[in-house]
Design a protein around this motif. Structure first.
Motif, PDB file in Angstrom:
ATOM      1  N   LEU A  53      17.828 -34.758  -5.143  1.00  0.00           N
ATOM      2  CA  LEU A  53      17.583 -35.363  -6.450  1.00  0.00           C
ATOM      3  C   LEU A  53      16.203 -36.003  -6.500  1.00  0.00           C
ATOM      4  N   ASP A  54      15.812 -36.659  -5.416  1.00  0.00           N
ATOM      5  CA  ASP A  54      14.477 -37.256  -5.384  1.00  0.00           C
ATOM      6  C   ASP A  54      13.389 -36.175  -5.424  1.00  0.00           C
ATOM      7  N   VAL A  55      13.608 -35.072  -4.706  1.00  0.00           N
ATOM      8  CA  VAL A  55      12.619 -34.003  -4.731  1.00  0.00           C
ATOM      9  C   VAL A  55      12.553 -33.381  -6.120  1.00  0.00           C
ATOM     10  N   ARG A  56      13.694 -33.247  -6.778  1.00  0.00           N
ATOM     11  CA  ARG A  56      13.689 -32.765  -8.171  1.00  0.00           C
ATOM     12  C   ARG A  56      12.852 -33.684  -9.052  1.00  0.00           C
ATOM     13  N   HIS A  57      13.017 -34.989  -8.885  1.00  0.00           N
ATOM     14  CA  HIS A  57      12.228 -35.937  -9.674  1.00  0.00           C
ATOM     15  C   HIS A  57      10.740 -35.813  -9.345  1.00  0.00           C
ATOM     16  N   ALA A  58      10.425 -35.546  -8.082  1.00  0.00           N
ATOM     17  CA  ALA A  58       9.024 -35.331  -7.709  1.00  0.00           C
ATOM     18  C   ALA A  58       8.466 -34.095  -8.402  1.00  0.00           C
ATOM     19  N   VAL A  59       9.266 -33.031  -8.468  1.00  0.00           N
ATOM     20  CA  VAL A  59       8.836 -31.818  -9.159  1.00  0.00           C
ATOM     21  C   VAL A  59       8.625 -32.098 -10.641  1.00  0.00           C
ATOM     22  N   ILE A  60       9.535 -32.847 -11.255  1.00  0.00           N
ATOM     23  CA  ILE A  60       9.383 -33.183 -12.679  1.00  0.00           C
ATOM     24  C   ILE A  60       8.098 -33.979 -12.891  1.00  0.00           C
ATOM     25  N   ALA A  61       7.812 -34.899 -11.998  1.00  0.00           N
ATOM     26  CA  ALA A  61       6.588 -35.697 -12.137  1.00  0.00           C
ATOM     27  C   ALA A  61       5.356 -34.800 -12.076  1.00  0.00           C
ATOM     28  N   ALA A  62       5.338 -33.857 -11.131  1.00  0.00           N
ATOM     29  CA  ALA A  62       4.205 -32.927 -11.038  1.00  0.00           C
ATOM     30  C   ALA A  62       4.135 -32.051 -12.274  1.00  0.00           C
ATOM     31  N   ALA A  63       5.287 -31.587 -12.757  1.00  0.00           N
ATOM     32  CA  ALA A  63       5.321 -30.718 -13.937  1.00  0.00           C
ATOM     33  C   ALA A  63       4.810 -31.453 -15.173  1.00  0.00           C
ATOM     34  N   ARG A  64       5.193 -32.705 -15.326  1.00  0.00           N
ATOM     35  CA  ARG A  64       4.737 -33.467 -16.489  1.00  0.00           C
ATOM     36  C   ARG A  64       3.231 -33.720 -16.424  1.00  0.00           C
ATOM     37  N   GLU A  65       2.719 -33.958 -15.233  1.00  0.00           N
ATOM     38  CA  GLU A  65       1.278 -34.151 -15.094  1.00  0.00           C
ATOM     39  C   GLU A  65       0.540 -32.856 -15.434  1.00  0.00           C
ATOM     40  N   LEU A  66       1.079 -31.731 -14.970  1.00  0.00           N
ATOM     41  CA  LEU A  66       0.487 -30.441 -15.303  1.00  0.00           C
ATOM     42  C   LEU A  66       0.543 -30.201 -16.802  1.00  0.00           C
ATOM     43  N   GLU A  67       1.644 -30.551 -17.426  1.00  0.00           N
ATOM     44  CA  GLU A  67       1.798 -30.365 -18.874  1.00  0.00           C
ATOM     45  C   GLU A  67       0.801 -31.229 -19.639  1.00  0.00           C
ATOM     46  N   ARG A  68       0.540 -32.441 -19.168  1.00  0.00           N
ATOM     47  CA  ARG A  68      -0.434 -33.306 -19.834  1.00  0.00           C
ATOM     48  C   ARG A  68      -1.828 -32.697 -19.789  1.00  0.00           C
ATOM     49  N   ARG A  69      -2.143 -32.013 -18.689  1.00  0.00           N
ATOM     50  CA  ARG A  69      -3.475 -31.444 -18.530  1.00  0.00           C
ATOM     51  C   ARG A  69      -3.636 -30.115 -19.269  1.00  0.00           C
ATOM     52  N   MET A  70      -2.521 -29.395 -19.456  1.00  0.00           N
ATOM     53  CA  MET A  70      -2.581 -28.077 -20.098  1.00  0.00           C
ATOM     54  C   MET A  70      -1.488 -27.980 -21.169  1.00  0.00           C
ATOM     55  N   PRO A  71      -1.534 -28.824 -22.173  1.00  0.00           N
ATOM     56  CA  PRO A  71      -0.425 -28.888 -23.145  1.00  0.00           C
ATOM     57  C   PRO A  71      -0.233 -27.609 -23.948  1.00  0.00           C
ATOM     58  N   GLU A  72      -1.274 -26.838 -24.135  1.00  0.00           N
ATOM     59  CA  GLU A  72      -1.141 -25.592 -24.900  1.00  0.00           C
ATOM     60  C   GLU A  72      -0.621 -24.443 -24.035  1.00  0.00           C
ATOM     61  N   GLN A  73      -0.684 -24.611 -22.722  1.00  0.00           N
ATOM     62  CA  GLN A  73      -0.308 -23.526 -21.815  1.00  0.00           C
ATOM     63  C   GLN A  73       0.986 -23.798 -21.043  1.00  0.00           C
ATOM     64  N   ILE A  74       1.393 -25.070 -20.931  1.00  0.00           N
ATOM     65  CA  ILE A  74       2.492 -25.462 -20.044  1.00  0.00           C
ATOM     66  C   ILE A  74       3.571 -26.190 -20.834  1.00  0.00           C
ATOM     67  N   THR A  75       4.831 -25.954 -20.459  1.00  0.00           N
ATOM     68  CA  THR A  75       5.935 -26.688 -21.057  1.00  0.00           C
ATOM     69  C   THR A  75       6.966 -27.055 -19.997  1.00  0.00           C
ATOM     70  N   THR A  76       7.574 -28.225 -20.171  1.00  0.00           N
ATOM     71  CA  THR A  76       8.719 -28.624 -19.350  1.00  0.00           C
ATOM     72  C   THR A  76       9.990 -28.643 -20.185  1.00  0.00           C
ATOM     73  N   ASN A  77       9.946 -28.083 -21.383  1.00  0.00           N
ATOM     74  CA  ASN A  77      11.136 -28.082 -22.239  1.00  0.00           C
ATOM     75  C   ASN A  77      12.217 -27.176 -21.653  1.00  0.00           C
ATOM     76  N   TRP A  78      13.382 -27.748 -21.407  1.00  0.00           N
ATOM     77  CA  TRP A  78      14.483 -26.995 -20.830  1.00  0.00           C
ATOM     78  C   TRP A  78      15.030 -25.953 -21.803  1.00  0.00           C
ATOM     79  N   TRP A  79      15.049 -26.278 -23.091  1.00  0.00           N
ATOM     80  CA  TRP A  79      15.645 -25.391 -24.083  1.00  0.00           C
ATOM     81  C   TRP A  79      14.643 -24.323 -24.506  1.00  0.00           C
TER      82      TRP A  79
END
Length: 342
Positions: free
Chosen positions: A194-220
């Protein structure tokens, strides 16, 4: 009349040579290319050391195709009956809290035996057999959505590499064997799934902030658009992706193949197949050799996770077969939720 069968010799530990029986060696697994069961076995022998370094000493699920990749398939998580005495299992705990033995591959002959059982795709856990609750790999799946392709995942992978470097992690990359990319980083096995999943989410959100037009973390899916989805749920317990050097059950017999960062911009993932990867490996070597020698930690990423929680970004949905998790948002498709509210 005796059934068709052959044997192959596979080098084992300490100079041991295993005589591995292959039944129905001429059975075609990939009809489009005419690749047979024996071809698959020979592939696994050829890439055996690199395959075991990447996938060995881990709980592993076998995706089996008795009638070839165009036919029905199923997963084997428990060790199939008749496993040789050199094939072991380890007890792991699933999200349901149920515990069961799961196969472990320790040498190329074990992979050959799995191929004899019609395994095409190998799905290793992110953790080692004896510490199965604690991943030693942070894995991030860059999944192109409709309207995007492999070429769109490449710049995302390079930026993700920078994100992970800022978090003190060294990133390694491989093709998925399909349209996407898998980015791995070796980590010390000190954090639970669970902690590693949260670490992945943190990295994914940072990536999304840097590339908002190219990256999404939306599950749906209805909210992703034409972007690269960072599939954070692949970091969950008992969630796996095709291992390095694992074939894929696709008509072209592609292989999930480690590549160097220097070659990533020019590689053609369709060129990496059961027929071509052995020569590539013999010529260029294994880009993932010694990958786990200098593991990092998820401490910085977990600090980013805590920062995002304080700013109002909370937990993300879990897969539908998971038990309800703490602080998880409703598992309701947004458009359906709006209709219910109306």
């Amino acid at each position: 009349m005796a059934s068709e069968a052959t044997t192959v010799q596979v080098e084992g530990p300490e100079g041991v040579v295993r005589e591995m029986r292959v039944s129905s060696p001429s059975r075609v697994l990939w009809p489009e290319l005419g690749i047979t069961k024996l071809d698959l076995v020979n592939y696994l022998v050829a890439v055996g050391p690199a395959f075991v370094e990447a996938n060995g000493d881990r709980p592993i699920s076998l995706q089996r195709f008795p009638d070839g990749v165009d036919g029905e398939w199923f997963f084997s998580k428990n060790p199939p009956r008749g496993a040789p005495d050199f094939v072991r299992a380890v007890t792991v705990t699933y999200p349901s809290a149920r515990a069961h033995p799961q196969l472990v591959i320790d040498e190329p002959a074990a992979a050959v035996w799995a191929a004899q059982m019609n395994t095409v795709v190998f799905h290793p856990w992110a953790s080692r057999a004896e510490t199965s609750d604690f991943p030693d790999q942070l894995r991030i799946d860059l999944d192109p959505q409709p309207g995007t392709d492999f070429a769109d995942a490449v710049p995302a992978a390079f930026e993700l590499r920078k994100v992970l470097a800022e978090a003190g992690l060294e990133a390694f990359v491989k093709t998925s064997g399909n349209r996407g990319l898998h980015v791995f980083a070796p980590i010390e096995p000190t954090a639970e799934f669970l902690d590693v999943r949260h670490a992945v989410i943190a990295a994914a959100r940072e990536l999304e902030r840097r590339m908002p037009e190219q990256i999404t973390t939306n599950w749906w899916k209805e909210e992703r658009g034409e972007r690269i989805f960072v599939d954070f749920n692949q970091a969950n317990r008992d969630r796996t992706m095709a291992g390095a050097y694992s074939p894929r059950a696709l008509p072209t017999a592609t292989v999930s193949t480690p590549v160097t960062w220097d070659e990533l911009e020019t590689v053609d993932p369709a060129a990496f197949t059961v027929l071509t990867v052995p020569d590539r490996l013999a010529t260029t070597g294994d880009p993932w050799a010694g990958m786990g020698a200098k593991p990092g930690t998820v401490d910085t990423l977990l600090a980013w996770w805590a920062r995002d929680l304080e700013s109002g970004l909370g937990e993300l949905p879990f897969p539908p077969d998971y038990p309800k998790m703490p602080d998880e948002p409703p598992r309701v498709q947004p458009s359906r939720a709006r209709k219910t509210e109306e």
